[in-house]
Design a protein around this motif. Sequence first.
Motif, PDB file in Angstrom:
ATOM      1  N   TRP A  37      -9.992  -7.303  -3.398  1.00 27.75           N
ATOM      2  CA  TRP A  37      -9.906  -6.155  -4.292  1.00 27.75           C
ATOM      3  C   TRP A  37     -11.045  -5.152  -4.086  1.00 27.75           C
ATOM      4  CZ3 TRP A  37      -5.546  -5.266  -6.564  1.00 27.75           C
ATOM      5  CH2 TRP A  37      -4.749  -6.278  -7.128  1.00 27.75           C
ATOM      6  N   THR A  40     -10.147  -1.498  -4.185  1.00 30.29           N
ATOM      7  CA  THR A  40      -9.655  -1.101  -5.503  1.00 30.29           C
ATOM      8  C   THR A  40     -10.807  -0.969  -6.489  1.00 30.29           C
ATOM      9  OG1 THR A  40      -7.527  -2.184  -5.072  1.00 30.29           O
ATOM     10  CG2 THR A  40      -8.082  -1.737  -7.375  1.00 30.29           C
ATOM     11  N   ASN A  93      -4.567  -6.734 -14.080  1.00 35.79           N
ATOM     12  CA  ASN A  93      -3.820  -6.383 -12.865  1.00 35.79           C
ATOM     13  C   ASN A  93      -3.755  -7.609 -11.963  1.00 35.79           C
ATOM     14  OD1 ASN A  93      -2.834  -5.373 -10.447  1.00 35.79           O
ATOM     15  ND2 ASN A  93      -4.187  -3.597 -10.395  1.00 35.79           N
ATOM     16  N   TRP A  95      -2.051  -9.521  -8.528  1.00 34.21           N
ATOM     17  CA  TRP A  95      -1.327  -9.425  -7.256  1.00 34.21           C
ATOM     18  C   TRP A  95      -0.659 -10.763  -6.951  1.00 34.21           C
ATOM     19  CZ3 TRP A  95      -3.747 -10.652  -1.986  1.00 34.21           C
ATOM     20  CH2 TRP A  95      -2.805 -10.444  -0.956  1.00 34.21           C
ATOM     21  N   VAL A 117      -0.613  -4.704 -15.215  1.00 30.72           N
ATOM     22  CA  VAL A 117      -0.174  -4.194 -13.918  1.00 30.72           C
ATOM     23  C   VAL A 117       0.257  -5.376 -13.066  1.00 30.72           C
ATOM     24  CG1 VAL A 117      -0.774  -2.865 -11.859  1.00 30.72           C
ATOM     25  CG2 VAL A 117      -1.804  -2.274 -14.069  1.00 30.72           C
ATOM     26  N   THR A 119       1.227  -6.171  -9.341  1.00 28.60           N
ATOM     27  CA  THR A 119       1.187  -5.647  -7.978  1.00 28.60           C
ATOM     28  C   THR A 119       1.849  -6.674  -7.068  1.00 28.60           C
ATOM     29  OG1 THR A 119      -0.881  -4.472  -8.465  1.00 28.60           O
ATOM     30  CG2 THR A 119      -0.323  -4.804  -6.146  1.00 28.60           C
ATOM     31  N   ALA A 214       4.309  -2.448  -9.526  1.00 31.29           N
ATOM     32  CA  ALA A 214       4.245  -1.838  -8.196  1.00 31.29           C
ATOM     33  C   ALA A 214       4.795  -2.828  -7.182  1.00 31.29           C
ATOM     34  CB  ALA A 214       2.803  -1.473  -7.856  1.00 31.29           C
ATOM     35  N   PHE A 250      -1.486  -2.315  -2.158  1.00 29.87           N
ATOM     36  CA  PHE A 250      -2.808  -1.741  -2.411  1.00 29.87           C
ATOM     37  C   PHE A 250      -3.636  -1.624  -1.127  1.00 29.87           C
ATOM     38  CE2 PHE A 250      -3.067  -6.268  -2.843  1.00 29.87           C
ATOM     39  CZ  PHE A 250      -4.321  -6.659  -2.416  1.00 29.87           C
ATOM     40  N   TYR A 257      -1.051   4.008  -3.966  1.00 32.58           N
ATOM     41  CA  TYR A 257      -1.171   2.935  -4.941  1.00 32.58           C
ATOM     42  C   TYR A 257      -2.283   3.227  -5.940  1.00 32.58           C
ATOM     43  CZ  TYR A 257      -2.404  -1.516  -7.074  1.00 32.58           C
ATOM     44  OH  TYR A 257      -2.711  -2.486  -8.000  1.00 32.58           O
ATOM     45  N   HIS A 258      -3.451   3.570  -5.434  1.00 32.02           N
ATOM     46  CA  HIS A 258      -4.570   3.814  -6.342  1.00 32.02           C
ATOM     47  C   HIS A 258      -4.344   5.072  -7.188  1.00 32.02           C
ATOM     48  CE1 HIS A 258      -6.755   1.097  -3.401  1.00 32.02           C
ATOM     49  NE2 HIS A 258      -6.799   0.478  -4.564  1.00 32.02           N
ATOM     50  N   LEU A 261      -2.178   3.845  -9.954  1.00 29.78           N
ATOM     51  CA  LEU A 261      -2.958   3.013 -10.868  1.00 29.78           C
ATOM     52  C   LEU A 261      -3.834   3.872 -11.775  1.00 29.78           C
ATOM     53  CD1 LEU A 261      -3.989   0.270 -11.876  1.00 29.78           C
ATOM     54  CD2 LEU A 261      -5.579   0.253  -9.923  1.00 29.78           C
TER      55      LEU A 261
END
Length: 270
Positions: A37, A40, A93, A95, A117, A119, A214, A250, A257-258, A261
């Motif tokens: 991450w 991000t 968030n 993933w 979120v 992802t 996403a 991401f 993506y960002h 977000l």
Amino acid sequence: MGRLLVEGDRQIYFEHYPGTGRTVVLSHGWGMGCRVWDNTVARLTDAGHRAVIYDHRCCGQSDKDFADVSIEALGTDLAALCQHLQLDRPVLNGWSLGGAVVVDAASRLGSNVGGLVLTGGATPRYTQGEGFPHGGQAEDVAATVAALRADRVSFLKSLYFDGVFAKEVGEDVKGWCWRIALQASSGADASLGALAQLDQRSAMADLSCPALVAIGGQDGVVVPEIGRYAAGCLPNAELVEFEDCGHAVFLEDAERYHGALLEFLAGVAS
């Protein structure tokens, strides 16, 4: 950075980045670690948000010999971390498998969740079941775990060089992800196995917080239909699809993506 005691004398590792905006807690995918991450976190903190990243049980810099690595245990850890840091209505968030973790944690935190979120989230189910025709079979998950345990180095290399990305990200990024994954112990394998029986449809339907889903249109790890179902199951969700991306949107389409977000965070009420 810090460590939180969560099971007996065993601890999980976390990092807490300051900011004046919304707090976002990032939960990584199966067998990965919080370093995935990093890009991000940079985008969030540059925009003034607070960010928290952490390593699941048996992953990254967390202890490696946990007895319980179920989705429920991972969700309990995340809820405990939010409480330990006294986070006020954070956005969670997740993933991939981390998507299932944040759904579990959100159910535990109740009204103290500002947003969700997913992802490429492996939730509400990862395998087919009654009323859910998406994904693979439970037997497929068991076979994947068996292949992993037979030759984890080669399995993980194939996963990150050939399986995760649909859009070209370069050999350096693939190698970086592979090296992060190699830090996990074999104890994390049971977390992957737990996806075979996962069913969070009821829990997800009860989450009224704003949500962003996403998905990658070419995702071969968590098929896009799972994310589309999740967006329909969540009462207050927006779906964003990255048509040419695979399982790591991401990293594959970082700018878009960002942007999505940050736009979502701007719309989450304080």
